[in-house]
Enzyme design. Structure first.
Site, PDB file in Angstrom:
ATOM      1  N   ASP A  84       0.828  -1.205   0.000  1.00 51.48           N
ATOM      2  CA  ASP A  84       0.000   0.000   0.000  1.00 51.48           C
ATOM      3  C   ASP A  84       0.862   1.254   0.000  1.00 51.48           C
ATOM      4  O   ASP A  84       2.042   1.220   0.386  1.00 51.48           O
ATOM      5  CB  ASP A  84      -0.968   0.007   1.181  1.00 51.48           C
ATOM      6  CG  ASP A  84      -0.269  -0.010   2.540  1.00 51.48           C
ATOM      7  OD1 ASP A  84       0.710  -0.768   2.693  1.00 51.48           O
ATOM      8  OD2 ASP A  84      -0.707   0.727   3.453  1.00 51.48           O
ATOM      9  N   GLU A 146       0.003  -1.287   5.706  1.00 52.86           N
ATOM     10  CA  GLU A 146       1.080  -0.848   6.598  1.00 52.86           C
ATOM     11  C   GLU A 146       0.965   0.635   6.893  1.00 52.86           C
ATOM     12  O   GLU A 146       1.214   1.089   8.017  1.00 52.86           O
ATOM     13  CB  GLU A 146       2.437  -1.151   5.959  1.00 52.86           C
ATOM     14  CG  GLU A 146       3.650  -0.911   6.877  1.00 52.86           C
ATOM     15  CD  GLU A 146       4.174   0.516   6.843  1.00 52.86           C
ATOM     16  OE1 GLU A 146       5.025   0.850   7.696  1.00 52.86           O
ATOM     17  OE2 GLU A 146       3.751   1.306   5.973  1.00 52.86           O
TER      18      GLU A 146
END
Length: 395
Positions: A84, A146
């Site tokens: 991400d 994350e």
């Protein structure tokens, strides 16, 4: 620009460049699904004869990926990265963030530094790993979410804990300029909801002002931050050598002539590994419940505070001489180690019995900014890192 200057630039492999371009093209902002990227990686590995396993979130919108290159019956080295990226909203980009562009020896695009390039270099090198007939396997661990508090990797770690074989150690490829990082701070972020009692502002003493109550606790947090800066504990290896306490948002009330009946604020601890976030939070709660709440509840017993954890991850503090440190130093070609203030998934791997260091291409100074970039030189260093890893694991 002269051909001579162009020739002086480091050259990255075409397959590396192609993989970076492919991964950057996926808009995996944390609010979005990452499945398109994950399925692409799964299919790419399948084309190499490697089976990848997906570990989804509860809604099935996102997934971690786990795959092993080489023998599957023994523990090896994990290469870990998150898929991400942070949003581009309200950022002034001068180029398309989802299409890699090159200028002055740099590749631009969202995620080039943080941290799709590390993933791309590992994937581009996968055919070489497999051709090398590895004796010790390489495990690929790619996570989701994350950037919003390391929320995806715990599911992957639960999955690994149930397997008969799991990685012996881990290298998390966050941007460190290819320097070996052995410690980072932990984080605990909290939202506090304050329940007051509304009243007309001309009758303020009959109400309970939630904004005032919140302000007292925010003031206590500021005092706590000052105390940690003055009294420590300290670790001079960090650029900010003490635990920090920070209030980031606050909102409440309806309009000026109404005593506010609600307020909420968010705060965080960025704590040294030797500090205790539970003790810090308990101190804040104790002040709120013992010093602020009694006067509120004398007017209305229904008033008070509620607390909600937003996210959290542990710090990392490896012992000098750990095997994973020595391995990472040998692979990076450097002898020095360091610590960083930003958090990573390494602390979670380490907490779950998989010692981890942080070492990856690019600079954290470029992360999360418009026109994010990584230098070609850093990519070449990461390619050499993978070459040394291949040589070591097939020896």
């Amino acid at each position: 620009m002269s051909d001579t200057l162009k020739a002086d630039r480091p050259a990255i492999r075409p397959e590396t460049r192609a993989m970076i371009e492919r991964l950057i093209a996926f808009d995996t902002t944390s609010r979005n699904s990452n499945l398109e990227l994950i399925h692409y990686v799964r299919d790419y590995l399948a084309g190499l004869g490697v089976e990848a396993e997906l570990v989804h979130d509860a809604e099935g919108r996102k997934a971690n990926l786990y795959a092993t290159l080489g023998p599957t019956d023994r523990a090896g080295i994990a290469l870990s990265g998150h898929t991400d990226v942070v949003p581009i909203d309200n950022q002034d980009w001068s180029r398309d963030p989802w299409q890699v562009s090159e200028h002055d020896g740099r590749l631009y695009g969202r995620g080039t530094s943080d941290m799709k390039t590390f993933i791309a270099v590992a994937l581009a090198h996968a055919p070489r790993f497999l051709e090398g007939e590895l004796r010790t396997p390489i495990h690929l661990c790619f996570s989701y979410d994350e950037e919003v508090g390391c929320k995806g990797v715990p599911r992957l770690l639960e999955f690994l804990a149930a397997r008969p074989v799991r990685p012996a150690m881990c290298i998390v490829g966050e941007p460190t300029d290819m320097k070996v990082i052995t410690g980072h701070k932990g984080k605990r972020s909290i939202c506090c909801h304050v329940r007051g009692k509304e009243a007309h502002s001309s009758l303020a003493p009959y109400g309970v002002n939630a904004v005032n109550a919140a302000a007292r606790v925010v003031g206590f947090l500021a005092d706590l931050a000052a105390r940690k800066a003055e009294e420590g504990p300290f670790d001079e290896d960090f650029d900010v050598p003490h635990t920090t306490v920070h209030t980031g948002t606050i909102e409440g009330g309806t309009q000026l002539n109404i005593v506010p009946g609600h307020c909420r604020f968010e705060f965080e601890f960025r704590y040294l590994p030797q500090d205790d976030p539970e003790a810090l939070l308990a101190e804040v709660k104790r002040f709120a419940e013992e010093e602020v709440a009694p006067a509120m509840q004398a007017i209305d017993p229904a008033t008070g505070f509620t607390w909600e954890q937003i996210s959290g991850f542990p710090g990392l503090n490896l012992e000098p001489g750990a095997e994973v440190i020595e391995l990472a130093k040998a692979l990076s070609g450097g002898n020095a180690t360091g610590k960083v203030a930003f958090g990573t998934e390494a602390g979670l791997f380490d907490q779950n019995g998989i010692p981890a260091v942080v070492c990856g291409p690019g600079s954290i100074d470029q992360a999360h900014k418009p026109d994010e970039f990584i230098s070609l030189e850093q990519i070449v260093l990461c390619e050499r890192f993978m070459e040394r890893l291949e040589e070591r694991l097939r020896a």
